[in-house]
Design a protein around this motif. Structure first.
Motif, PDB file in Angstrom:
ATOM      1  N   HIS A  95      -1.321   0.068   9.195  1.00 55.70           N
ATOM      2  CA  HIS A  95      -2.347  -0.600   9.999  1.00 55.70           C
ATOM      3  C   HIS A  95      -1.934  -0.708  11.480  1.00 55.70           C
ATOM      4  O   HIS A  95      -2.678  -0.295  12.377  1.00 55.70           O
ATOM      5  CB  HIS A  95      -2.590  -1.995   9.413  1.00 55.70           C
ATOM      6  CG  HIS A  95      -3.724  -2.740  10.011  1.00 55.70           C
ATOM      7  ND1 HIS A  95      -4.914  -2.954   9.348  1.00 55.70           N
ATOM      8  CD2 HIS A  95      -3.866  -3.335  11.214  1.00 55.70           C
ATOM      9  CE1 HIS A  95      -5.728  -3.649  10.128  1.00 55.70           C
ATOM     10  NE2 HIS A  95      -5.123  -3.903  11.266  1.00 55.70           N
ATOM     11  N   HIS A  99      -3.262   1.244  15.063  1.00 56.69           N
ATOM     12  CA  HIS A  99      -3.614   0.579  16.331  1.00 56.69           C
ATOM     13  C   HIS A  99      -2.820   1.192  17.492  1.00 56.69           C
ATOM     14  O   HIS A  99      -3.371   1.484  18.558  1.00 56.69           O
ATOM     15  CB  HIS A  99      -3.269  -0.916  16.265  1.00 56.69           C
ATOM     16  CG  HIS A  99      -4.303  -1.787  15.617  1.00 56.69           C
ATOM     17  ND1 HIS A  99      -5.637  -1.752  15.967  1.00 56.69           N
ATOM     18  CD2 HIS A  99      -4.199  -2.752  14.670  1.00 56.69           C
ATOM     19  CE1 HIS A  99      -6.300  -2.656  15.257  1.00 56.69           C
ATOM     20  NE2 HIS A  99      -5.455  -3.269  14.445  1.00 56.69           N
ATOM     21  N   ASP A 118      -2.813  -8.728  16.199  1.00 54.19           N
ATOM     22  CA  ASP A 118      -4.089  -8.926  15.509  1.00 54.19           C
ATOM     23  C   ASP A 118      -3.950 -10.077  14.513  1.00 54.19           C
ATOM     24  O   ASP A 118      -2.971 -10.834  14.576  1.00 54.19           O
ATOM     25  CB  ASP A 118      -4.592  -7.629  14.857  1.00 54.19           C
ATOM     26  CG  ASP A 118      -3.671  -7.104  13.765  1.00 54.19           C
ATOM     27  OD1 ASP A 118      -2.667  -7.765  13.449  1.00 54.19           O
ATOM     28  OD2 ASP A 118      -3.964  -6.025  13.214  1.00 54.19           O
ATOM     29  N   ILE A 120      -3.923  -9.639  11.003  1.00 54.55           N
ATOM     30  CA  ILE A 120      -2.959  -9.145  10.009  1.00 54.55           C
ATOM     31  C   ILE A 120      -3.231  -7.675   9.694  1.00 54.55           C
ATOM     32  O   ILE A 120      -4.379  -7.249   9.633  1.00 54.55           O
ATOM     33  CB  ILE A 120      -3.031  -9.992   8.719  1.00 54.55           C
ATOM     34  CG1 ILE A 120      -1.962  -9.562   7.740  1.00 54.55           C
ATOM     35  CG2 ILE A 120      -4.395  -9.963   8.075  1.00 54.55           C
ATOM     36  CD1 ILE A 120      -1.771 -10.499   6.584  1.00 54.55           C
ATOM     37  N   ASP A 277      -9.948  -3.418  14.731  1.00 58.35           N
ATOM     38  CA  ASP A 277      -9.841  -2.495  13.597  1.00 58.35           C
ATOM     39  C   ASP A 277     -10.853  -1.352  13.662  1.00 58.35           C
ATOM     40  O   ASP A 277     -10.598  -0.260  13.154  1.00 58.35           O
ATOM     41  CB  ASP A 277     -10.014  -3.259  12.276  1.00 58.35           C
ATOM     42  CG  ASP A 277      -8.779  -4.100  11.958  1.00 58.35           C
ATOM     43  OD1 ASP A 277      -7.834  -4.076  12.763  1.00 58.35           O
ATOM     44  OD2 ASP A 277      -8.772  -4.764  10.914  1.00 58.35           O
TER      45      ASP A 277
HETATM   46 FE   FE2 Z   1      -5.902  -4.918  12.985  1.00 58.67          FE
END
Ligand code: FE2
Length: 472
Positions: A95, A99, A118, A120, A277
């Motif tokens: 994740h 990003h 962010d 999580i 996201d």
């Molecule tokens: Fe995120």
């Protein structure tokens, strides 16, 4: 190679399509399904993306089993298993790496600190990376439940707003509150960037009774504490990496009031215009490509076609003060940047109420100005550009443009030049020739509680609901 980037099972599903170093398509699922913050992609957006090419591979923005393990072992809720839409090889990326890749590979930097903050990822909540050449290396990580994003979202929920969705409303409310009233209390919840009182995923349960007025004071205190912790974290990132360029990504990079402080620490800053996201479908695709991709513009979504209706917009503003426009490709990112926008005369002090009425928004909600880039420094206290409305700065002539100035004297500025959007630039240029003001009010064209308008069906629905014309 053509790569389809996919993000879903989170609060803002999206897909992106890249071919080598070029972005062919990037769009949000919610604009096709008309479900705000849609968690899942749908047939319509996938088919629209496939209009631009047939993918050889899919890049997914998370490691689903890692996320699943965190939900089982450490807590948090939500879905984790994606619906992969095509039968081609699938590559999964972490994740926070998605990003980081979304930011670094769309930047012009070949040497930069990359900070991701962010709510999580799978486990990570705050990470610092170094980008050198085409390589991205992890330098620091902080895991769940300590989290900048969860802290902000928990207070968003505490004051009666929707977490993961209405953080920007709390940010707007902060300008109306007295931050000193609850500062000490809020600071105890987040005294250091790696220390927090408890798991904010579960919300704040020990605060007590809150009045309507308290909500603004709490919002103000939360914003101040967030900015102080962000300042400390960014200074640490600067010293750990030794880099003067910053790439900032993750949902926290949407806090335009706080982002301005980054310019005190770094020489140059890039925030990809879709840092949450929803930007990670592009990030996963870029991660698989493994090299820089060319960021030309944020106009990457559904295509309404047409020439930008410069003269029609100006006539409508001259007649009614307000013009709604839907033209060309939809913006990739949360901000309307001219192609799905309501534009209005910023000199009229009553225009703010009129636009708020059309949009049925709370009256305290501010509106943003779009300004010709070369005049920005004369109207706003800024020595950098802000093409994607990512920074809030002091307005230097609030009496001339009252409808785009917030209660604390600041504006969330969008700068535009001829290359970025020739049509919007020409509109501003002509408005400037007539009025001496190189600025228009710019806000998103959407029905309350619904995503930005996407296609002609949305345009017709809006026209019927509000009995107002949209210039296409
Ligand atoms: Fe995120």
């Amino acid at each position: 190679m053509i790569i389809l980037g996919v993000n879903e099972t989170s609060h803002d599903a999206s897909v992106s399509l890249i071919k080598d170093g070029e972005i062919l398509f990037a769009g949000h699922a919610e604009r096709y399904s008309k479900q705000k913050n849609d968690w899942y992609n749908n047939k319509e957006i996938i088919l629209d993306a496939l209009n631009y090419g047939t993918p050889d591979a899919i890049a997914y923005y998370e490691k689903p089993w890692l996320k699943r393990s965190r939900i089982v072992l450490r807590g948090g809720a939500g879905d984790w298993k994606p619906n992969i839409p095509l039968d081609v090889p699938v590559h999964y990326f972490k994740h926070h790496y998605s990003h980081a890749a979304a930011g670094y590979y769309t930047s012009t930097f070949y040497d930069a600190a990359i900070v991701v903050l962010d709510a999580i990822g799978e486990y990570n909540t705050s990470t610092i990376w170094v980008g050198e050449g085409e390589k991205i290396k992890l330098k620091y990580k902080q895991n769940y439940p300590v989290s900048f994003g969860l802290f902000y979202s928990a207070f968003t929920q505490l004051i009666g707003l929707m977490p993961n969705q209405e953080e920007y409303i709390m940010m707007g409310m902060a300008a109306y509150g007295d931050w000193t009233k609850y500062y000490k209390q809020v600071d105890e919840y987040f005294p250091k960037y790696n220390q927090q009182k408890y798991n904010f995923h579960k919300g704040i349960t020990d605060w007590g009774w809150i009045t309507e007025e308290d909500k603004f004071d709490i919002a103000a205190a939360v914003q101040v504490v967030y900015e102080q912790r962000l300042n400390e974290f960014m200074r640490m990132a600067h010293s750990i990496t030794g880099k003067d360029n910053l790439v900032f990504m993750g949902g926290c990079a949407l806090n335009s009031s706080a982002n301005t402080l980054l310019w005190n620490i770094f020489k140059d800053v890039w925030i990809m215009p879709n840092p949450g996201d929803a930007g990670s479908s592009l990030g996963a695709a870029a991660a698989l490509y493994g090299k820089h991709i060319e960021w030309k513009s944020p106009y990457l979504g559904y295509d309404l076609g047409g020439e930008y209706p410069v003269n029609k917009i100006l006539r409508e503003i001259s007649d009614n003060g307000i013009a709604a426009v839907a033209n060309g490709r939809a913006e990739y990112g949360p901000r309307a940047l001219g192609n799905r926008s309501i534009l209005a005369d910023p000199r009229d002090p009553n225009i703010k109420d009129k636009v708020n009425q059309i949009k049925q928004r709370e009256l305290f909600r501010p509106f943003a100005p779009v300004v010709m880039e070369e005049y920005a420094h004369l109207w706003f206290d800024m020595n950098f550009t802000s093409p994607y409305m990512q920074y809030t700065v002091k307005c230097l002539k609030p009496d001339v443009i009252p409808s785009v100035v917030h209660a604390d004297g600041t504006s969330r500025v969008q700068t535009v030049n001829k290359e970025q959007h020739p049509g919007l630039y020409e509109t501003l240029q002509k408005f400037y020739e007539i009025t001496g003001v190189p600025i228009l009010l710019n806000t998103s064209l959407n029905i309350k509680g619904q995503p930005l308008l996407n296609d002609l069906e949305d345009v017709h629905k809006w026209e019927i609901m509000y009995n107002k014309r949209i210039i296409v």
